[in-house]
Scaffold this active site. Structure first.
Site, short mmCIF file in Angstrom:
data_model
loop_
_atom_site.label_atom_id
_atom_site.label_comp_id
_atom_site.label_asym_id
_atom_site.label_seq_id
_atom_site.Cartn_x
_atom_site.Cartn_y
_atom_site.Cartn_z
N LEU A 60 12.80 -19.14 -3.17
CA LEU A 60 11.64 -18.53 -2.53
C LEU A 60 10.35 -18.93 -3.22
O LEU A 60 10.26 -18.91 -4.45
CB LEU A 60 11.78 -17.00 -2.58
CG LEU A 60 10.62 -16.19 -1.99
CD1 LEU A 60 10.61 -16.29 -0.48
CD2 LEU A 60 10.73 -14.72 -2.42
N ASP A 106 0.83 -1.20 0.00
CA ASP A 106 0.00 0.00 0.00
C ASP A 106 0.87 1.26 0.00
O ASP A 106 1.98 1.26 0.53
CB ASP A 106 -0.90 -0.01 1.25
CG ASP A 106 -2.07 0.95 1.13
OD1 ASP A 106 -2.33 1.43 0.01
OD2 ASP A 106 -2.72 1.21 2.15
N GLU A 150 0.26 -13.01 12.89
CA GLU A 150 0.61 -11.76 13.56
C GLU A 150 0.56 -10.62 12.54
O GLU A 150 1.03 -10.77 11.41
CB GLU A 150 2.02 -11.85 14.16
CG GLU A 150 2.17 -12.91 15.23
CD GLU A 150 1.40 -12.60 16.50
OE1 GLU A 150 1.13 -11.40 16.75
OE2 GLU A 150 1.08 -13.55 17.23
N HIS A 172 3.44 3.28 -8.72
CA HIS A 172 3.21 1.85 -9.00
C HIS A 172 4.44 1.22 -9.64
O HIS A 172 4.79 0.07 -9.33
CB HIS A 172 1.99 1.69 -9.91
CG HIS A 172 0.70 2.09 -9.26
ND1 HIS A 172 0.31 1.63 -8.03
CD2 HIS A 172 -0.29 2.93 -9.68
CE1 HIS A 172 -0.87 2.15 -7.71
NE2 HIS A 172 -1.25 2.94 -8.70
N ARG A 195 1.36 -4.60 6.51
CA ARG A 195 0.71 -3.63 5.63
C ARG A 195 1.46 -2.32 5.73
O ARG A 195 1.69 -1.79 6.82
CB ARG A 195 -0.76 -3.42 5.99
CG ARG A 195 -1.41 -2.38 5.05
CD ARG A 195 -2.90 -2.39 5.08
NE ARG A 195 -3.42 -1.50 4.04
CZ ARG A 195 -4.66 -1.52 3.57
NH1 ARG A 195 -5.51 -2.42 4.04
NH2 ARG A 195 -5.05 -0.69 2.64
#
Length: 235
Positions: free
Chosen positions: A123, A12, A199, A29, A180
């Site tokens: 990953l 965000d 969490e 972006h 976030r």
């Protein structure tokens, strides 16, 4: 330091970060997209095995057409870049969300990316595109209803484990830590089922400015948490 096995991130603040620098939202972006590559590499170096990012939600279609078109163009370019990065870093890439809502050429690039990286042992990187958790759950329920109708499963056999196999995240462990960026403190229809025991960490830092140091800070806070499951402390 106890490094979480799976970290989920809501990316965000791209637009607000760009605006703060006198630049258009699309610039934010683009820079945010570049930062995804950086954090993927740093996360794996730290020992994180799974990283899931919320890149484009089902609600994002409501943004101005010009911005959506720019995001789709950026996504097309990112698919090419991601393929090269995955080859270099042995990254296994998977896209979650309703792919049927994306243009055919994007779906083809996603299919190419997933097939090319499926056996990579680096990953595990999940990208949530045209994703909304309520939509995911509804699609899962529809599949369950169809399989029940066809006699493939019995309603009495339904468990949390079986239900999870109908979700987009089938086979992926649930996140240990959800981050976030950019100050908002809500999960915005992201992994509602999967985040049940996760969490949460919220930071005011916008995504394009989120660095390795910020990731380490989030993990340090995660280590301070007293994680318990049914009154049993996680070791």
């Amino acid at each position: 330091m106890n490094v979480p096995n799976h970290v989920a991130i809501i990316l965000d603040g791209n637009g607000r970060w760009a605006k703060s620098k006198g630049m258009p939202r699309n610039y934010g972006h683009a820079q945010g997209s570049k930062n995804v590559e950086i954090i993927c590499e740093e996360a794996y170096k730290m020992g994180i095995q799974y990283l899931t990012v919320y890149a484009f939600s089902t609600e994002n279609w409501n943004r101005p057409k010009e911005e959506v078109d720019a995001l789709m163009k950026l996504l097309r370019n990112y698919m090419k870049t991601c393929l090269k990065t995955a080859e270099k870093n042995r990254m296994c890439v998977r896209v979650i969300g309703d792919k049927s809502g994306l243009d055919e050429d994007i779906c083809n690039r996603i299919d190419e990316l997933e097939k090319a990286t499926v056996n990579n042992d680096g990953l595990h990187f999940q990208i949530a595109l045209n994703y909304g958790s309520r939509d995911e759950i509804i699609r899962a329920v529809k599949k369950i209803m169809l399989d029940t109708k066809n006699g493939m499963i019995d309603s009495q056999d339904m468990t949390e484990e079986l239900f999870s196999t109908y979700l987009d995240t089938k086979g992926i462990p649930e996140p240990d830590l959800m981050i976030r960026t950019s100050g908002e403190e809500r999960i915005s229809n992201f992994l509602l089922w999967q985040l049940a025991y996760t969490e949460f960490y919220f930071t005011n830092v916008p995504w394009p400015a989120f660095t390795k140091a910020e990731l380490e800070k989030a993990i340090a806070v995660y280590n301070e948490r007293d994680r318990r499951f049914g009154n049993v402390k996680e070791e």
